[in-house]
Design a protein around this motif. Structure first.
Motif, PDB file in Angstrom:
ATOM      1  N   ILE A 139      41.184  38.353  37.164  1.00 27.06           N
ATOM      2  CA  ILE A 139      42.048  39.332  36.558  1.00 27.06           C
ATOM      3  C   ILE A 139      42.043  39.089  35.113  1.00 27.06           C
ATOM      4  O   ILE A 139      42.425  38.214  34.612  1.00 27.06           O
ATOM      5  N   THR A 140      41.564  40.176  34.503  1.00 29.60           N
ATOM      6  CA  THR A 140      42.001  40.290  33.027  1.00 29.60           C
ATOM      7  C   THR A 140      43.313  41.011  32.593  1.00 29.60           C
ATOM      8  O   THR A 140      43.903  41.663  33.550  1.00 29.60           O
ATOM      9  N   PHE A 192      52.505  43.348  32.666  1.00 33.10           N
ATOM     10  CA  PHE A 192      53.092  43.456  33.697  1.00 33.10           C
ATOM     11  C   PHE A 192      52.412  43.807  34.941  1.00 33.10           C
ATOM     12  O   PHE A 192      52.868  43.219  36.095  1.00 33.10           O
ATOM     13  N   ILE A 193      51.490  44.616  35.053  1.00 37.30           N
ATOM     14  CA  ILE A 193      50.827  44.907  36.481  1.00 37.30           C
ATOM     15  C   ILE A 193      50.066  43.555  37.004  1.00 37.30           C
ATOM     16  O   ILE A 193      50.185  43.016  38.150  1.00 37.30           O
ATOM     17  N   GLY A 194      49.415  42.932  36.121  1.00 42.72           N
ATOM     18  CA  GLY A 194      48.655  41.900  36.403  1.00 42.72           C
ATOM     19  C   GLY A 194      49.778  40.739  37.111  1.00 42.72           C
ATOM     20  O   GLY A 194      49.273  39.910  37.933  1.00 42.72           O
ATOM     21  N   ASN A 236      41.705  34.242  46.149  1.00 40.20           N
ATOM     22  CA  ASN A 236      41.525  33.353  45.238  1.00 40.20           C
ATOM     23  C   ASN A 236      41.555  33.794  43.762  1.00 40.20           C
ATOM     24  O   ASN A 236      40.452  34.602  43.303  1.00 40.20           O
ATOM     25  N   ILE A 237      42.487  33.729  43.083  1.00 42.38           N
ATOM     26  CA  ILE A 237      42.621  34.245  41.932  1.00 42.38           C
ATOM     27  C   ILE A 237      42.322  33.510  40.521  1.00 42.38           C
ATOM     28  O   ILE A 237      42.733  32.540  40.597  1.00 42.38           O
ATOM     29  N   ILE A 238      41.483  34.341  39.796  1.00 41.90           N
ATOM     30  CA  ILE A 238      41.107  33.547  38.657  1.00 41.90           C
ATOM     31  C   ILE A 238      41.844  34.425  37.329  1.00 41.90           C
ATOM     32  O   ILE A 238      41.462  35.581  37.303  1.00 41.90           O
ATOM     33  N   VAL A 256      32.517  35.340  42.007  1.00 43.51           N
ATOM     34  CA  VAL A 256      33.746  36.327  41.899  1.00 43.51           C
ATOM     35  C   VAL A 256      33.151  37.596  42.720  1.00 43.51           C
ATOM     36  O   VAL A 256      32.036  38.030  42.667  1.00 43.51           O
ATOM     37  N   ASP A 257      34.173  37.903  43.620  1.00 41.50           N
ATOM     38  CA  ASP A 257      33.914  39.294  44.389  1.00 41.50           C
ATOM     39  C   ASP A 257      34.154  40.537  43.838  1.00 41.50           C
ATOM     40  O   ASP A 257      33.442  41.514  43.714  1.00 41.50           O
TER      41      ASP A 257
END
Length: 296
Positions: A8-9, A14-16, A28-30, A47-48
C-alpha cells in the motif's frame, strides 16, 4: 487459504490507515512511502496486489501545475512499470470523479454519469489522474490486471471536508435552508468504500469502479440524516425561487456544491465482485457526529 500480500502506498493517509485498521488480519500488508523510496528502489517480490493511494490531491490554495503530473501521473506510471516487471498481478489505483470535469448541475437533475461516460477533466488534479488512468490501461494484460476507483464525496467517521462543515452548520442553526429535494448527489461512506476496495482486491478485479450507494440523495435527505444523528430537530425551509436564483448568480460554486446534481451509476463490474453497499447513511453520519463531538 493463503493471505494475499498487499503493498500500500499512501498507507498513512485517511483511506490507507482505515483500510489497514479494518483489514490488517486479512492480508500481509507492506506499507510504502514513495517519498522515502522511489518505485525503482522497491522490492516487490511476492507482492500480489499494489494498492496505490499516494497522490497530490486538489489543493484549495493551489499547487504548481507540474507537481500534479509528477506525483499523480509519472509516479503512478513508474510504480506500475516496476510492479509489472516484478511479476505483480494486480494494481488498484485510486483516481477521482474529477476526471469527468463536471462539478454538478443546478438545472438538469436527471443527468447521471457512469464509468463509461466521457472524461474531460478541467483542472490539473483531474487531468493528472486521468492521464495516469490511460497510462495504466496501456500496461494492462492477462498477467497484469488494473482496477481504477473513482470515489464521489466520501463521508464517515473521521472524514473532514464538505460533509463535516454541513454537520457543524446544522448543529449551530435552528432554521436551515436545506428543504430542497430536486437535486441528486452520489456519496459513499468510508465503510462502504473500504468494503468495495477489499472485494476488488480479493477478486483480483479489473475495470472502473465509482463507489456508489445505490440511489443518490438530495440535500434535504442529507440534512434530515444529520438532524437524526445530532438528535436535534431543525426548521428546514426551502429558499424562495428568486433568492435561490440570485444566490446561484453571486455564489455559483457554493450553490452547486449544496444544491447541484452530481449523480453516478455503475453500469457494470459490481456483480463481478459481489459489491452491495451495506453501511447506512444514517449510521455513518452518526459516527461522524460522535467523532467530532457535535451531538448535544
Amino acid at each position: 487459504m493463503n493471505k494475499k500480500t498487499l503493498l500500500i502506498t499512501g498507507a498513512s493517509g485517511f483511506i490507507g490507515s482505515n483500510f489497514i485498521k479494518k483489514y490488517e488480519h486479512e492480508y500481509n500488508i507492506i506499507k510504502t512511502c514513495l517519498i522515502e523510496k522511489t518505485p525503482e528502489e522497491l522490492d516487490l517480490t511476492g507482492v500480489d496486489t499494489v494498492l496505490h493511494l499516494a497522490a497530490l490531491v486538489h489543493q484549495m490554495k493551489g499547487a504548481p501545475e507540474k507537481k500534479y503530473y509528477e506525483v499523480n501521473t509519472e509516479l503512478t506510471k513508474r510504480l506500475a512499470v516496476k510492479a509489472k516487471a516484478a511479476g505483480v498481478k494486480h494494481f488498484v489505483f485510486y483516481s477521482t470523479v474529477k476526471v469527468y470535469g463536471f462539478d454538478g448541475d443546478l438545472n438538469n437533475h436527471d443527468f447521471v454519469l457512469t464509468e463509461n461516460s466521457p472524461c474531460n477533466p478541467n483542472d490539473p488534479y483531474g487531468d493528472s489522474k486521468y492521464r495516469a488512468e490511460k497510462l495504466l490501461r496501456t500496461l494492462e494484460d492477462e498477467n497484469f490486471k488494473v482496477a481504477t476507483i473513482r470515489p464521489p464525496m466520501v463521508y464517515g467517521e473521521g472524514v473532514k471536508g464538505n460533509m463535516l462543515s454541513l454537520i457543524k452548520l446544522i448543529n449551530k442553526l435552528s432554521i436551515i435552508p436545506f428543504g430542497y429535494s430536486k437535486n441528486k448527489r452520489s456519496i459513499i461512506s468510508t465503510e462502504n468504500l473500504l468494503a468495495m476496495t477489499h472485494l476488488i482486491i480479493q477478486n483480483s478485479a479489473s475495470g472502473i469502479y465509482l463507489g456508489t450507494e445505490g440511489i443518490p440523495v438530495s440535500i434535504r435527505e442529507i440534512a434530515t440524516s444529520i438532524e437524526k444523528g445530532l438528535g436535534k430537530s431543525r426548521i428546514n425551509i426551502t429558499l424562495p425561487t428568486i433568492i435561490f436564483k440570485i444566490l446561484c448568480k453571486i455564489k455559483p460554486d457554493i450553490m452547486v456544491r449544496l444544491f447541484g446534481t452530481l449523480a453516478f451509476q455503475q453500469e457494470d463490474n459490481y456483480k463481478e465482485i459481489g459489491y452491495k453497499a451495506e453501511a447506512s447513511m444514517d449510521d455513518e453520519i452518526k459516527k461522524m457526529i460522535d467523532k467530532f463531538g457535535g451531538k448535544g
